[in-house]
Write a protein that holds these residues in place. Structure first.
Motif, PDB file in Angstrom:
ATOM      1  N   ASN A   1       6.376   0.236 -33.982  1.00  0.00           N
ATOM      2  CA  ASN A   1       7.491   0.674 -34.381  1.00  0.00           C
ATOM      3  C   ASN A   1       7.560   2.128 -35.016  1.00  0.00           C
ATOM      4  OD1 ASN A   1       8.716  -1.803 -34.946  1.00  0.00           O
ATOM      5  ND2 ASN A   1       8.244  -1.973 -36.976  1.00  0.00           N
TER       6      ASN A   1
ATOM      7  N   VAL B   1      10.666   4.424 -33.843  1.00  0.00           N
ATOM      8  CA  VAL B   1      11.695   5.464 -34.578  1.00  0.00           C
ATOM      9  C   VAL B   1      11.783   6.656 -34.241  1.00  0.00           C
ATOM     10  CG1 VAL B   1      11.498   6.385 -37.033  1.00  0.00           C
ATOM     11  CG2 VAL B   1      10.783   4.064 -36.698  1.00  0.00           C
TER      12      VAL B   1
ATOM     13  N   ARG C   1      14.860   3.707 -38.433  1.00  0.00           N
ATOM     14  CA  ARG C   1      14.318   2.785 -38.866  1.00  0.00           C
ATOM     15  C   ARG C   1      14.826   1.724 -39.551  1.00  0.00           C
ATOM     16  NH1 ARG C   1       8.335   2.592 -39.350  1.00  0.00           N
ATOM     17  NH2 ARG C   1       8.123   0.950 -40.751  1.00  0.00           N
TER      18      ARG C   1
ATOM     19  N   GLU D   1      13.827  -2.047 -38.195  1.00  0.00           N
ATOM     20  CA  GLU D   1      13.441  -2.956 -39.193  1.00  0.00           C
ATOM     21  C   GLU D   1      14.528  -4.286 -39.264  1.00  0.00           C
ATOM     22  OE1 GLU D   1      12.594  -1.342 -42.998  1.00  0.00           O
ATOM     23  OE2 GLU D   1      10.862  -0.319 -42.137  1.00  0.00           O
TER      24      GLU D   1
ATOM     25  N   ASP E   1      15.753   7.924 -40.168  1.00  0.00           N
ATOM     26  CA  ASP E   1      16.323   7.178 -41.393  1.00  0.00           C
ATOM     27  C   ASP E   1      16.997   5.890 -40.823  1.00  0.00           C
ATOM     28  OD1 ASP E   1      16.557   5.933 -43.997  1.00  0.00           O
ATOM     29  OD2 ASP E   1      18.742   6.907 -43.881  1.00  0.00           O
TER      30      ASP E   1
END
Length: 222
Positions: free
Chosen positions: A150, A154, A175, A179, A172
Motif C-alpha cells: 500500500n 500511494v 490513499r 483503502e 491523500d
C-alpha cells in the motif's frame, strides 16, 4: 480499443448467464420476477434481456446512479447503503444482483456485513467481483499494481498512467482510493457466499472475475 472489446465480450457472456437465471426463476415461480440491484445503474439493465422481470429496484449511495429513464417504468431507483438492506427484506424480491460493488467496501468486516445483507433479501443471487489474481487491476487498469504494498501504491498512483479514477492530485486522495478497493480471492469470495456456485471468467488461462450464483440449481449448472 482491445480492452473495450474484451470487456464487452465478458459482459455479454456474464449477462447471458444472468438472463438464464432470470428465466429459470420466472419459470419456477410461474410469473415475472422482482429484482433488487445493489449498487447498480439503470444503464446496465438496458444491455440485458429483461423479459420475465416485473420490476427492477436499483439501490445506490450516489443519487446520480439511481436516476432512471421515465420511459422505463419497470426500473425504479432508491437510495440505500449496501451495508444495510433491512428495508428491502420484506418486499418480496426474487433475485438480488450486484456487480463490482463488494470490493469497494474498504474492510473485510464490511464485506461480511454486505454479503449477509445480500443473502438476506432474496432466495437467489447473482454477485460479481473482479479477481485479485488477474494481473491487470480492473479499476485503475494498471498491470500488477494491486500486488504492490500500500505505501508504494500511494506514491505511484498519482503519477502512473491509468484508466478510471483519473483525478488523483495527491497522496491523500490516492490513499482513500487504495483503502476503498480490496480485491478478493476465490476462497474469500466463497466464504462470503457459502453454498453458492462460483463461476470464473478467464482470459488466457487467468481468472479475471468471479460470479457467485445461488437459488436455482439447474440455472447454476449451466
Amino acid at each position: 480499443m482491445l480492452v473495450a472489446k474484451l470487456q464487452s465480450f465478458f459482459r455479454k457472456k456474464r449477462n447471458q448467464r444472468l438472463v438464464e437465471l432470470v428465466n429459470h426463476l420466472s419459470q419456477q415461480k410461474n410469473r415475472p420476477i422482482k429484482v433488487l440491484d445493489v449498487g447498480g445503474r439503470a444503464e446496465f439493465w438496458k444491455t440485458v434481456d429483461v423479459k420475465n422481470i416485473e420490476k427492477i429496484t436499483i439501490t445506490n449511495i450516489d443519487p446520480a446512479d439511481i436516476v432512471v429513464d421515465p420511459n422505463a417504468s419497470w426500473i425504479e431507483g432508491e437510495y440505500a447503503n449496501a451495508l444495510d438492506l433491512s428495508s428491502f427484506k420484506t418486499r418480496g424480491f426474487d433475485l438480488v444482483v450486484s456487480n463490482s460493488v463488494i470490493e469497494h467496501l474498504q474492510t473485510w468486516a464490511n464485506m461480511k456485513v454486505c454479503a449477509q445483507e445480500l443473502r438476506s433479501v432474496a432466495d437467489a443471487g447473482f454477485i460479481q467481483t473482479p479477481s485479485f489474481w488477474f494481473p491487470v487491476e480492473q479499476h485503475f487498469m494498471i498491470p500488477f499494481f494491486h500486488w504492490l504494498p500500500n505505501p508504494l501504491r500511494v506514491i505511484l498512483l498519482p503519477v502512473l498512467p491509468r484508466r478510471g479514477y483519473e483525478d488523483v492530485p495527491n497522496v491523500d486522495i490516492a490513499r482513500s482510493y487504495i483503502e476503498e478497493i480490496n480485491l478478493l480471492t476465490k476462497p474469500e469470495f466463497q466464504f462470503l457466499f457459502p453454498g453458492a456456485q462460483i463461476f470464473q471468467e478467464k482470459l488466457i488461462g487467468l481468472t479475471k472475475s468471479y460470479t457467485a450464483v445461488w437459488g436455482h440449481d439447474d440455472a447454476a449448472r449451466q
